[in-house]
Design an enzyme around this catalytic site. Structure first.
Site, PDB file in Angstrom:
ATOM      1  N   SER A   1     -10.883  -0.461   3.319  1.00 47.53           N
ATOM      2  CA  SER A   1     -10.194  -0.854   4.555  1.00 47.53           C
ATOM      3  C   SER A   1      -9.549   0.368   5.193  1.00 47.53           C
ATOM      4  CB  SER A   1      -9.101  -1.876   4.250  1.00 47.53           C
ATOM      5  OG  SER A   1      -9.698  -3.073   3.804  1.00 47.53           O
TER       6      SER A   1
ATOM      7  N   GLU B   1      -4.600   2.955   6.615  1.00 45.98           N
ATOM      8  CA  GLU B   1      -4.368   2.807   5.171  1.00 45.98           C
ATOM      9  C   GLU B   1      -4.947   4.023   4.446  1.00 45.98           C
ATOM     10  OE1 GLU B   1      -5.236  -1.035   3.409  1.00 45.98           O
ATOM     11  OE2 GLU B   1      -6.016  -0.076   1.591  1.00 45.98           O
TER      12      GLU B   1
ATOM     13  N   ARG C   1       0.812  -1.221   0.000  1.00 46.20           N
ATOM     14  CA  ARG C   1       0.000   0.000   0.000  1.00 46.20           C
ATOM     15  C   ARG C   1       0.849   1.276   0.000  1.00 46.20           C
ATOM     16  NH1 ARG C   1      -2.344  -3.485  -1.341  1.00 46.20           N
ATOM     17  NH2 ARG C   1      -4.202  -4.464  -0.486  1.00 46.20           N
TER      18      ARG C   1
END
Ligand SMILES: Cc1cc2nc3c(=O)[nH]c(=O)nc-3n(C[C@H](O)[C@H](O)[C@H](O)COP(=O)(O)OP(=O)(O)OC[C@H]3O[C@@H](n4cnc5c(N)ncnc54)[C@H](O)[C@@H]3O)c2cc1C
Length: 305
Positions: free
Chosen positions: A228, A298, A179
């Site tokens: 998420s 995130e 990520r």
């Protein structure tokens, strides 16, 4: 939601680029999948590199901060708004090109559309990306991934804008991680991506279909969210840790830990960014107390919290 501030430099950006249809005090709730967020001082939706560079040049000339967004699907924007010009890279006409196993795509294109196009044209390698509600540029910037696939595995080269110049770069192994990506704002702006895919093994459409069913079953797609909220901790799952901390369904104001997938915070109605932030802090503390693990966000935070 807060809006009006007084800074004449923003008026100058607005007035001098009126042909690019800027919006003053534009609520970011209209441009994020969370449907949350105060106003951008000036907002542009651009679908061409020439408009993008024109706006950036003007911001630089007037010493005004700017921020690039894609489809706003990984963002939490402060209720106080953003003291910056927001430039959203938006798709007008999808811009794709396939040559053998190489798929070239504009950063402005929606990732789902790109994934579908490759499968429709006999390629595989992006079927896991179908259903991720971001742009191709945002996916490269986040190294988006799902169901064992990630952008890093298939990204061959990128065209980027950096310090006023356009470069085409071959992607190196170390450029993207979990990520995270070298090809992300403010380091650079992704303009185009080339993916090295493979010829369909005959099951690409089936896999895309299976992933869609899984997404529909496991993700709270009925409510606005940013996907998420936390990264996956080493050897564990954020959703599992949140559930074990007894937080499934826990809510603050209109922000709720999804009852379907505990790593999603959903906006059940009138959630504010403050509600979401408070919930994020509560989750982090309670998960830490319960497991000794600090979760890391995130999603990207924009503006002052
Ligand atoms: C329901 C739902 C499901 C999701 N499922 C997944 C999933 O399975 N896997 C996954 O990885 N993510 C998932 N996400 C999160 C999100 O869709 C991805 O992170 C996506 O890649 C973000 O793309 P975006 O265009 O919306 O970027 P934005 O949210 O607009 O921006 C994210 C970041 O990327 C930067 N950025 C955007 N465009 C560019 C560009 N052209 N050049 C440089 N930097 C840029 C921005 O500055 C910002 O820092 C999900 C989100 C939702 C709402």
């Amino acid at each position: 939601m807060e809006c009006a501030k007084k800074n004449s430099a923003y008026d100058d950006v607005f007035n001098s680029l009126i042909e690019l249809k800027p919006k003053r005090f534009e609520p970011m709730s209209a441009h994020t999948t969370f449907r949350i967020g105060g106003c951008a001082e000036v907002y542009f939706s651009v679908d061409s590199i020439s408009s993008l560079t024109q706006i950036i040049d003007k911001c630089n000339e007037l010493d005004v901060p700017y921020y690039i967004i894609g489809n706003g699907s990984n963002l939490l924007v402060s209720d106080k708004g953003i003291d910056a010009v927001i430039i959203q890279l938006s798709e007008s006409e999808p811009c794709f090109h396939i040559e053998g196993e190489y798929f070239t795509c504009s950063a402005m294109c929606l990732l789902s559309r790109a994934a579908r196009f490759t499968v429709d044209n006999g390629l595989m390698g992006l079927e896991w990306a179908y259903g991720i509600p971001g742009s191709v540029g945002g996916a490269v910037a986040m190294n988006a991934g799902a169901y064992g696939g990630e952008i890093k595995q298939v990204l061959d080269s990128v065209k980027i804008l950096k310090d006023g110049k356009i470069y085409t770069l071959k992607v190196q192994e170390s450029d993207l991680g979990y990520r995270k990506s070298e090809f992300a704002f403010p380091n650079c702006i992704v303009l185009e991506a080339v993916f090295k895919l493979s010829y369909d093994d005959g099951f690409a459409r089936e896999r895309m279909h299976e992933y869609t069913i899984k997404r529909n079953e496991k993700q709270p797609l009925k409510y606005p969210s940013a996907g998420s909220v936390f990264k996956r901790p080493a050897n564990n799952f954020a959703g599992k840790l949140i559930e074990e901390a007894g937080l499934k369904g826990y809510s603050i104001g209109g922000a709720q830990v999804s009852t379907l997938h505990a790593n999603f915070i959903v906006n059940t109605g009138n959630a504010t960014a403050n509600n979401v932030m408070e919930l994020i802090q509560t989750i982090k503390q309670k998960v830490y107390n319960n497991s000794g693990i600090w979760l890391e966000e995130e999603l990207k935070l924009l503006g002052e919290f």
